[in-house]
Design an enzyme around this catalytic site. Structure first.
Site, PDB file in Angstrom:
ATOM      1  N   CYS A  44       0.870  -1.187   0.000  1.00 57.52           N
ATOM      2  CA  CYS A  44       0.000   0.000   0.000  1.00 57.52           C
ATOM      3  C   CYS A  44       0.903   1.231   0.000  1.00 57.52           C
ATOM      4  O   CYS A  44       1.549   1.536   1.013  1.00 57.52           O
ATOM      5  CB  CYS A  44      -0.900  -0.035   1.225  1.00 57.52           C
ATOM      6  SG  CYS A  44      -2.168   1.245   1.255  1.00 57.52           S
ATOM      7  N   CYS A  77      44.305  17.954  -1.922  1.00 54.58           N
ATOM      8  CA  CYS A  77      43.544  18.032  -0.679  1.00 54.58           C
ATOM      9  C   CYS A  77      42.051  18.032  -0.973  1.00 54.58           C
ATOM     10  O   CYS A  77      41.552  18.900  -1.681  1.00 54.58           O
ATOM     11  CB  CYS A  77      43.928  19.290   0.086  1.00 54.58           C
ATOM     12  SG  CYS A  77      42.836  19.669   1.468  1.00 54.58           S
TER      13      CYS A  77
END
Length: 334
Positions: free
Chosen positions: A158, A188
């Protein structure tokens, strides 16, 4: 603007944030790494979900709400005939039309999901014992499963209509994905993530480690150049808003792709320049872009950026995620 000028400017800023070396500042106590090698999984922050969904979709998918019966647009869905039902949150295929039936409940009902696409868990809310079902890819709440459906499964899924997106046509054919994944390594990862986060069309990002051999690598292991991984950024983006070529442009503009295994003072294979491609189309686009950039004369030295298949992406520790943003800077500034 000269790409080399922009790239070097951003490079020096990234260096300022990153510090002299990976060992110059002891990291805070390490949080457990998020280890989710499943590349199909979509994990967004609450703010990112609010931005992505309508208020009603957010209430149902992310807050486990329920739409009123007969008011969720299911009648309109029924008119479309054969097709596939996709998660309205992440675009994963969930159900095909041939397993849909009229339960009389006012919500779309299905007797079977596409294999592996719908997960479940106990729901004890409101003094009842039910089985809640959700999208296996993004965790979005769909509805509940009951044991009163038709043969052959005798189950009834449902589902809230607002949690679904219907695509008519061949029920075995999936539409173009609503998001795609790109992975880059450019030194980095703090500054690289900040750069991509500022781009319209980027849905989410996370920093981590890619291209190595060890499982569950830690920052200290990668920083010590012991695992073969590169500091990388995984970018989830909407191809309808930002193209892969645009992401490639930003990648090359924000680091020096002519340096071998280093960016600024950071030296080691973990700082190499890499494009981790996820399919043949990305490889073709990356190789073509790299060739055009080399031929343009923007860089006097050869571009050493590697273009390799994406392998398992291991998310970095939590203190690395959104590092600049946590410190009051969403991007590097001159």
């Amino acid at each position: 603007m000269d790409l080399r000028t922009v790239g070097l400017g951003m490079l020096f800023l990234a260096v300022a944030w990153h510090g002299v070396s990976c060992s110059a500042e002891s990291p805070p106590k390490k949080e457990p790494a998020m280890t989710n090698p499943a590349t199909d999984r979509l994990e967004l922050s609450d703010a990112e979900w609010r931005k992505r969904l309508t208020p009603e979709q957010y209430r149902v998918l992310r807050r486990k709400g329920t739409e009123p019966a007969f008011c969720g647009g299911d009648a309109e869905i029924k008119k479309n005939g054969a097709g596939t039902y996709f998660c309205a949150g992440c675009g994963a295929p969930l159900f095909v039309s041939r397993v849909k039936f009229d339960s009389g409940t006012g919500w779309p009902s299905f007797w079977e999901p596409i294999n592996g696409r719908v997960a479940s868990e106990p729901d004890l809310s409101y003094g009842m014992t039910r089985t809640e079902v959700h999208c296996a890819r993004c965790g979005g709440h769909l509805g509940h499963r009951f044991d009163d459906g038709p043969a052959p499964t005798h189950q009834r899924y449902c589902i809230n209509a607002v949690a679904l997106r219907f695509v008519p046509g061949d029920a075995t054919a999936a539409p173009e994905p609503t998001t795609a994944t790109a992975t880059f390594a450019a030194g980095c990862f703090w500054g690289v993530q900040s750069t991509f986060d500022a781009v319209k069309g980027v849905v989410s990002s996370r920093v981590g480690y890619c291209g190595g051999t060890a499982a569950n690598p830690t920052y200290q292991e990668v920083c010590g150049d012991r695992t073969g991984h590169a500091e990388a950024v995984e970018v989830i983006y909407d191809p309808a808003v930002v193209s892969y070529d645009r992401l490639l442009e930003l990648f090359f503009a924000n680091h020096d792709p002519t340096r071998v295994n280093s960016q600024g003072p950071d030296v080691g294979t973990q700082y190499r320049s890499v494009i981790f491609v996820h399919d043949a189309a990305q490889r073709q686009a990356a190789e073509a872009f790299k060739a055009r950039l080399q031929a343009s004369g923007t860089f006097k030295r050869p571009i050493v950026t590697q273009i390799v298949p994406a392998t398992t992406f291991w998310p970095a520790e939590d203190y690395h995620q959104k590092y600049l943003e946590k410190r009051g800077a969403s991007k590097c500034h001159l």
